[in-house]
Design an enzyme around this catalytic site. Structure first.
Site, short mmCIF file in Angstrom:
data_model
loop_
_atom_site.label_atom_id
_atom_site.label_comp_id
_atom_site.label_asym_id
_atom_site.label_seq_id
_atom_site.Cartn_x
_atom_site.Cartn_y
_atom_site.Cartn_z
N GLU A 135 15.76 17.99 -6.40
CA GLU A 135 16.72 18.70 -7.25
C GLU A 135 17.73 19.42 -6.37
O GLU A 135 17.33 20.18 -5.47
CB GLU A 135 16.02 19.76 -8.12
CG GLU A 135 15.14 19.21 -9.21
CD GLU A 135 15.90 18.94 -10.52
OE1 GLU A 135 17.13 19.11 -10.56
OE2 GLU A 135 15.22 18.55 -11.50
N HIS A 171 18.85 10.43 -11.50
CA HIS A 171 18.06 10.53 -12.73
C HIS A 171 18.74 9.76 -13.85
O HIS A 171 18.09 9.09 -14.66
CB HIS A 171 17.89 12.01 -13.12
CG HIS A 171 16.73 12.25 -14.03
ND1 HIS A 171 16.49 13.47 -14.61
CD2 HIS A 171 15.75 11.42 -14.48
CE1 HIS A 171 15.40 13.38 -15.37
NE2 HIS A 171 14.94 12.15 -15.31
N ASP A 181 22.19 13.86 -15.15
CA ASP A 181 22.22 14.44 -13.80
C ASP A 181 21.93 13.37 -12.73
O ASP A 181 21.35 12.35 -13.05
CB ASP A 181 21.21 15.60 -13.70
CG ASP A 181 19.77 15.16 -13.85
OD1 ASP A 181 19.46 14.49 -14.85
OD2 ASP A 181 18.96 15.46 -12.97
ZN ZN Z 1 16.93 15.24 -13.68
#
Ligand code: ZN
Length: 195
Positions: A135, A171, A181
């Site tokens: 992330e 993703h 995202d």
């Molecule tokens: Zn994601």
């Protein structure tokens, strides 16, 4: 090239055994000189959610995500982790806006980051089982900082050196109907940098 060895060449009379012990003690110095991976901050002790412990698994996928803290809008790592905990999800790594890398789930464990989806060009749907999730912190209108992008490139290169990565995906590539995202992300530029 490790320069530590040079130091020992100027002490030819040092006993061989001492040299071996001394050299091995400085092995970390050589490693530090040859890697440009930023320091990784170990946050695994803070995460007791969003993963399944494993001892052996094959890793051939990296999934890039992005997050931000929504209440209030910010890029606080503690904030996004609070959100992950709420949903029982977690990546393996979080990279903040300053380029700091946080390890939240050990790579050997399955992190719950991908949800349902399918790997493009395959029939594979068990994405979490064989992937590492990263992330970064962006919003749809705030692209990654230079430090953040560079840290991501270094981390992905490091993972590729340790695992036979065949699929580097967003993703949104594996769940196009559900996920958008990583947001505001220069994907093509990143692929070239991480190659
Ligand atoms: Zn994601």
């Amino acid at each position: 090239m490790c320069k530590v060895g040079f130091l020992f060449s100027i002490f030819p009379l040092v006993k061989r055994i001492h040299l071996i012990l001394f050299s091995s003690g400085f092995a970390w110095l050589c490693n530090a000189q040859t890697s440009d991976l930023p320091n990784i901050i170990d946050y695994t002790g803070k995460v007791n959610y969003g993963y399944q412990a494993k001892e052996n698994r094959d890793i051939d996928i990296i999934v890039i995500h992005s997050s931000y803290y929504v209440n209030p809008d910010s890029f606080l790592v503690s904030g996004v982790m609070k959100q992950y905990k709420q949903y029982g999800v977690s990546p393996h790594y979080i990279i903040d806006r300053e380029g700091n890398i946080y390890l939240t789930v050990a790579e050997k464990n399955i992190a719950f980051h991908a949800g349902s989806g399918k790997l493009p060009g395959t029939d594979r749907t068990a994405i979490n089982a064989n992937s590492i999730g990263i992330e970064i912190l962006t919003t749809p209108t705030n692209p990654p900082t230079e430090a953040e992008l560079n840290a991501l490139v270094s981390l992905v290169k490091d993972i590729k050196a340790r695992h036979p990565i065949e699929h580097l995906v967003r993703h949104s590539d594996i769940a196009p109907n559900r996920k958008t995202d990583p947001w505001a992300f220069p994907w093509e530029q990143f692929l070239q940098m991480a190659d």
